[in-house]
Design a protein around this motif. Structure first.
Motif, PDB file in Angstrom:
ATOM      1  N   PRO A 283      68.709   0.484  33.223  1.00  0.00           N
ATOM      2  CA  PRO A 283      67.905   1.259  34.172  1.00  0.00           C
ATOM      3  C   PRO A 283      67.160   2.370  33.436  1.00  0.00           C
ATOM      4  O   PRO A 283      67.657   2.923  32.453  1.00  0.00           O
ATOM      5  CB  PRO A 283      68.947   1.830  35.134  1.00  0.00           C
ATOM      6  N   TYR A 284      65.971   2.705  33.918  1.00  0.00           N
ATOM      7  CA  TYR A 284      65.131   3.675  33.240  1.00  0.00           C
ATOM      8  C   TYR A 284      64.433   4.570  34.259  1.00  0.00           C
ATOM      9  O   TYR A 284      64.544   4.369  35.479  1.00  0.00           O
ATOM     10  CB  TYR A 284      64.088   2.949  32.374  1.00  0.00           C
ATOM     11  N   PHE A 285      63.709   5.563  33.758  1.00  0.00           N
ATOM     12  CA  PHE A 285      62.850   6.377  34.617  1.00  0.00           C
ATOM     13  C   PHE A 285      61.545   6.628  33.888  1.00  0.00           C
ATOM     14  O   PHE A 285      61.484   6.632  32.661  1.00  0.00           O
ATOM     15  CB  PHE A 285      63.527   7.697  35.011  1.00  0.00           C
ATOM     16  N   ASN A 286      60.497   6.816  34.666  1.00  0.00           N
ATOM     17  CA  ASN A 286      59.187   7.143  34.118  1.00  0.00           C
ATOM     18  C   ASN A 286      58.988   8.645  34.121  1.00  0.00           C
ATOM     19  O   ASN A 286      59.171   9.301  35.145  1.00  0.00           O
ATOM     20  CB  ASN A 286      58.067   6.519  34.959  1.00  0.00           C
ATOM     21  N   SER A 287      58.607   9.191  32.971  1.00  0.00           N
ATOM     22  CA  SER A 287      58.204  10.595  32.902  1.00  0.00           C
ATOM     23  C   SER A 287      56.747  10.651  32.458  1.00  0.00           C
ATOM     24  O   SER A 287      56.153   9.630  32.115  1.00  0.00           O
ATOM     25  CB  SER A 287      59.094  11.373  31.922  1.00  0.00           C
TER      26      SER A 287
ATOM     27  N   VAL B 266      84.352  22.951  41.383  1.00  0.00           N
ATOM     28  CA  VAL B 266      84.756  22.840  39.985  1.00  0.00           C
ATOM     29  C   VAL B 266      83.644  22.159  39.188  1.00  0.00           C
ATOM     30  O   VAL B 266      82.649  21.683  39.738  1.00  0.00           O
ATOM     31  CB  VAL B 266      86.078  22.056  39.859  1.00  0.00           C
ATOM     32  N   ASP B 267      83.826  22.101  37.879  1.00  0.00           N
ATOM     33  CA  ASP B 267      82.786  21.568  36.987  1.00  0.00           C
ATOM     34  C   ASP B 267      82.320  20.176  37.387  1.00  0.00           C
ATOM     35  O   ASP B 267      81.131  19.866  37.345  1.00  0.00           O
ATOM     36  CB  ASP B 267      83.293  21.525  35.549  1.00  0.00           C
ATOM     37  N   SER B 268      83.257  19.323  37.779  1.00  0.00           N
ATOM     38  CA  SER B 268      82.882  17.950  38.124  1.00  0.00           C
ATOM     39  C   SER B 268      81.970  17.902  39.345  1.00  0.00           C
ATOM     40  O   SER B 268      81.146  16.983  39.468  1.00  0.00           O
ATOM     41  CB  SER B 268      84.132  17.101  38.365  1.00  0.00           C
ATOM     42  N   ASP B 269      82.071  18.869  40.242  1.00  0.00           N
ATOM     43  CA  ASP B 269      81.172  18.930  41.394  1.00  0.00           C
ATOM     44  C   ASP B 269      79.738  19.197  40.944  1.00  0.00           C
ATOM     45  O   ASP B 269      78.786  18.573  41.439  1.00  0.00           O
ATOM     46  CB  ASP B 269      81.605  20.030  42.372  1.00  0.00           C
ATOM     47  N   PHE B 270      79.575  20.119  40.007  1.00  0.00           N
ATOM     48  CA  PHE B 270      78.235  20.453  39.526  1.00  0.00           C
ATOM     49  C   PHE B 270      77.653  19.315  38.688  1.00  0.00           C
ATOM     50  O   PHE B 270      76.444  19.044  38.729  1.00  0.00           O
ATOM     51  CB  PHE B 270      78.266  21.758  38.736  1.00  0.00           C
ATOM     52  N   GLU B 271      78.522  18.649  37.929  1.00  0.00           N
ATOM     53  CA  GLU B 271      78.067  17.491  37.158  1.00  0.00           C
ATOM     54  C   GLU B 271      77.561  16.397  38.094  1.00  0.00           C
ATOM     55  O   GLU B 271      76.553  15.732  37.825  1.00  0.00           O
ATOM     56  CB  GLU B 271      79.202  16.986  36.269  1.00  0.00           C
ATOM     57  N   MET B 272      78.261  16.214  39.221  1.00  0.00           N
ATOM     58  CA  MET B 272      77.836  15.225  40.194  1.00  0.00           C
ATOM     59  C   MET B 272      76.483  15.592  40.790  1.00  0.00           C
ATOM     60  O   MET B 272      75.557  14.761  40.847  1.00  0.00           O
ATOM     61  CB  MET B 272      78.880  15.103  41.313  1.00  0.00           C
ATOM     62  N   LEU B 273      76.325  16.838  41.222  1.00  0.00           N
ATOM     63  CA  LEU B 273      75.106  17.270  41.912  1.00  0.00           C
ATOM     64  C   LEU B 273      73.880  17.286  41.001  1.00  0.00           C
ATOM     65  O   LEU B 273      72.777  16.933  41.428  1.00  0.00           O
ATOM     66  CB  LEU B 273      75.320  18.672  42.499  1.00  0.00           C
ATOM     67  N   LEU B 274      74.074  17.692  39.761  1.00  0.00           N
ATOM     68  CA  LEU B 274      72.934  17.939  38.881  1.00  0.00           C
ATOM     69  C   LEU B 274      72.697  16.860  37.830  1.00  0.00           C
ATOM     70  O   LEU B 274      71.615  16.826  37.229  1.00  0.00           O
ATOM     71  CB  LEU B 274      73.123  19.290  38.183  1.00  0.00           C
ATOM     72  N   ILE B 275      73.677  15.991  37.618  1.00  0.00           N
ATOM     73  CA  ILE B 275      73.526  14.965  36.582  1.00  0.00           C
ATOM     74  C   ILE B 275      73.732  13.564  37.161  1.00  0.00           C
ATOM     75  O   ILE B 275      72.841  12.715  37.096  1.00  0.00           O
ATOM     76  CB  ILE B 275      74.512  15.210  35.415  1.00  0.00           C
ATOM     77  N   GLU B 276      74.907  13.331  37.736  1.00  0.00           N
ATOM     78  CA  GLU B 276      75.234  11.986  38.189  1.00  0.00           C
ATOM     79  C   GLU B 276      74.375  11.543  39.376  1.00  0.00           C
ATOM     80  O   GLU B 276      73.862  10.415  39.389  1.00  0.00           O
ATOM     81  CB  GLU B 276      76.710  11.923  38.562  1.00  0.00           C
ATOM     82  N   ASN B 277      74.230  12.389  40.385  1.00  0.00           N
ATOM     83  CA  ASN B 277      73.489  11.972  41.579  1.00  0.00           C
ATOM     84  C   ASN B 277      72.020  11.699  41.289  1.00  0.00           C
ATOM     85  O   ASN B 277      71.479  10.686  41.755  1.00  0.00           O
ATOM     86  CB  ASN B 277      73.651  12.997  42.693  1.00  0.00           C
ATOM     87  N   PRO B 278      71.313  12.567  40.562  1.00  0.00           N
ATOM     88  CA  PRO B 278      69.918  12.223  40.225  1.00  0.00           C
ATOM     89  C   PRO B 278      69.805  10.902  39.468  1.00  0.00           C
ATOM     90  O   PRO B 278      68.877  10.114  39.709  1.00  0.00           O
ATOM     91  CB  PRO B 278      69.474  13.404  39.358  1.00  0.00           C
ATOM     92  N   LYS B 279      70.748  10.648  38.577  1.00  0.00           N
ATOM     93  CA  LYS B 279      70.723   9.401  37.816  1.00  0.00           C
ATOM     94  C   LYS B 279      70.891   8.195  38.735  1.00  0.00           C
ATOM     95  O   LYS B 279      70.165   7.197  38.624  1.00  0.00           O
ATOM     96  CB  LYS B 279      71.822   9.425  36.754  1.00  0.00           C
ATOM     97  N   ARG B 280      71.818   8.285  39.689  1.00  0.00           N
ATOM     98  CA  ARG B 280      72.045   7.173  40.617  1.00  0.00           C
ATOM     99  C   ARG B 280      70.900   7.037  41.611  1.00  0.00           C
ATOM    100  O   ARG B 280      70.552   5.931  42.025  1.00  0.00           O
ATOM    101  CB  ARG B 280      73.366   7.372  41.373  1.00  0.00           C
ATOM    102  N   ALA B 281      70.284   8.152  41.971  1.00  0.00           N
ATOM    103  CA  ALA B 281      69.249   8.116  43.009  1.00  0.00           C
ATOM    104  C   ALA B 281      67.940   7.521  42.504  1.00  0.00           C
ATOM    105  O   ALA B 281      67.254   6.801  43.240  1.00  0.00           O
ATOM    106  CB  ALA B 281      68.998   9.522  43.544  1.00  0.00           C
ATOM    107  N   PHE B 282      67.550   7.801  41.255  1.00  0.00           N
ATOM    108  CA  PHE B 282      66.168   7.545  40.833  1.00  0.00           C
ATOM    109  C   PHE B 282      66.002   6.485  39.745  1.00  0.00           C
ATOM    110  O   PHE B 282      64.891   6.271  39.277  1.00  0.00           O
ATOM    111  CB  PHE B 282      65.532   8.854  40.389  1.00  0.00           C
ATOM    112  N   GLY B 283      67.075   5.815  39.352  1.00  0.00           N
ATOM    113  CA  GLY B 283      66.946   4.812  38.305  1.00  0.00           C
ATOM    114  C   GLY B 283      66.110   3.612  38.720  1.00  0.00           C
ATOM    115  O   GLY B 283      66.145   3.170  39.874  1.00  0.00           O
ATOM    116  N   LEU B 284      65.334   3.082  37.789  1.00  0.00           N
ATOM    117  CA  LEU B 284      64.524   1.882  37.981  1.00  0.00           C
ATOM    118  C   LEU B 284      65.098   0.759  37.126  1.00  0.00           C
ATOM    119  O   LEU B 284      65.717   1.010  36.094  1.00  0.00           O
ATOM    120  CB  LEU B 284      63.072   2.137  37.560  1.00  0.00           C
ATOM    121  N   ASN B 285      64.876  -0.487  37.542  1.00  0.00           N
ATOM    122  CA  ASN B 285      65.356  -1.631  36.782  1.00  0.00           C
ATOM    123  C   ASN B 285      64.181  -2.510  36.314  1.00  0.00           C
ATOM    124  O   ASN B 285      63.153  -2.519  36.943  1.00  0.00           O
ATOM    125  CB  ASN B 285      66.323  -2.470  37.625  1.00  0.00           C
TER     126      ASN B 285
END
Length: 331
Positions: free
Chosen positions: A25-29, A312-331
């Protein structure tokens, strides 16, 4: 680099070293396409430049790119110190979307910037060109698909998501429904996710229903400005469907977001939530671009407030790293 929580830099280093196999999966910048695992700490809704003059008057002649860069670049460098790696610029066409400006800002700041395709129907259609009212959803989608395949105008820069907006009405206005259908067609052809400036669930649920009628999963839909919703139970309804709940006005205040995010954590739906500032906004109509709102409230105000509520740290990792990655990935 200043770390906002202890494990963040380690977490980011894992992403930068990942080597997924076969068409990851990728994203366009605005500076090219990259594996989605390299997205990193991401702000999913910000603005470098916005011109509210209207579709009939907006023009690159209303601002000087170098003046905009001089104003905006220090704010990008400031937020980069918090580990931000990617920013989604949500300024749509006919509100001064300028991919080349974004490319220059990205190259000079070292932050990847993602731009969009789509049209903005809110404010009664003030920011829609005349052809939107006469063309079909299929014709509008063809325009957006062309930007994905060939690049925006003659820049070669490809969008990383679809940005539309609708007016808060029940039922939706005819032109707003058409924009949603055009976005749905574009998603089906490209995989681009649909971020729609909306507000309350009464409106967002109508958009989701249209997409479902088209056979599109609600997980392709980002409910933008969901902080306008006062009935928190509607967050549960949206999450159950798989909708992305975007709480994205944190540049303008924090307290109301603490309450919403605490509710999301308590009810186990943080994995469906995206956060950002909706900040920035160099405005060509104002002297010197007006007062530019920084991209730092999440790091300087929201995170400390949420830590006091048990995040906790894992909450912020989810909100700012994991969720954007899952939301916007292209195949």
């Amino acid at each position: 680099m200043r770390s906002i929580f202890p494990s963040l830099l380690f977490f980011l280093s894992l992403f930068s070293c990942s080597t997924p196999e076969n068409n990851p999966p990728y994203f366009n910048s605005v500076t090219g396409s990259f594996p989605i695992d390299s997205l990193g700490l991401t702000l999913i809704h910000e603005h470098m430049l916005v011109d509210f003059v209207g579709a009939d008057s907006v023009s690159p002649e209303r601002y000087d790119q170098e003046e905009v860069i001089a104003k905006v670049l220090p704010y990008l460098l400031e937020v980069k110190k918090y580990g931000v790696k990617t920013i989604f610029d949500c300024t749509p066409s006919y509100l001064a979307k300028d991919p080349i400006l974004l490319q220059k800002l990205s190259e000079q700041s070292g932050i990847r910037i993602v731009t969009n395709t789509g049209f903005y129907g809110a404010v009664g259609g003030k920011h829609l060109p005349e052809f939107v009212f006469t063309e079909s959803a299929e014709q509008l989608a063809d325009r957006w698909i062309s930007e994905f395949e060939d690049g925006i105008d003659d820049t070669g820069i490809k969008p990383g998501f679809i940005k539309i907006s609708v007016n808060e009405e029940t039922p939706l206005r005819e032109v707003d429904e058409k924009l949603v259908r055009a976005a749905g067609i574009t998603h089906q052809k490209t995989g681009l996710k649909i971020a729609s400036h909306t507000g309350t669930w009464a409106t967002a649920s109508q958009e989701v229903a249209i997409l479902q009628e088209m056979g599109i999963s609600p997980s392709a839909f980002v409910w933008v400005h969901a902080q306008a919703e006062d009935d928190f139970q509607n967050y549960l309804r949206a999450a159950e469907l798989g909708v992305w709940i975007s709480l994205d006005g944190i540049g303008w205040g924090v307290e109301e977001y603490v309450d919403r995010l605490f509710f999301a954590k308590q009810n186990g739906i943080l994995k469906h939530v995206l956060i950002s500032h909706d900040a920035g906004w160099y405005d060509p109509a104002k002297p010197g671009g007006g007062d530019f709102q920084p991209f730092t409230n999440i790091f300087e105000k929201l995170i400390p407030a949420l830590k006091a509520k048990g995040f906790v740290d894992s909450d912020f990792e989810m909100l700012l790293i994991e969720n954007p990655k899952r939301a916007f990935g292209l195949n």
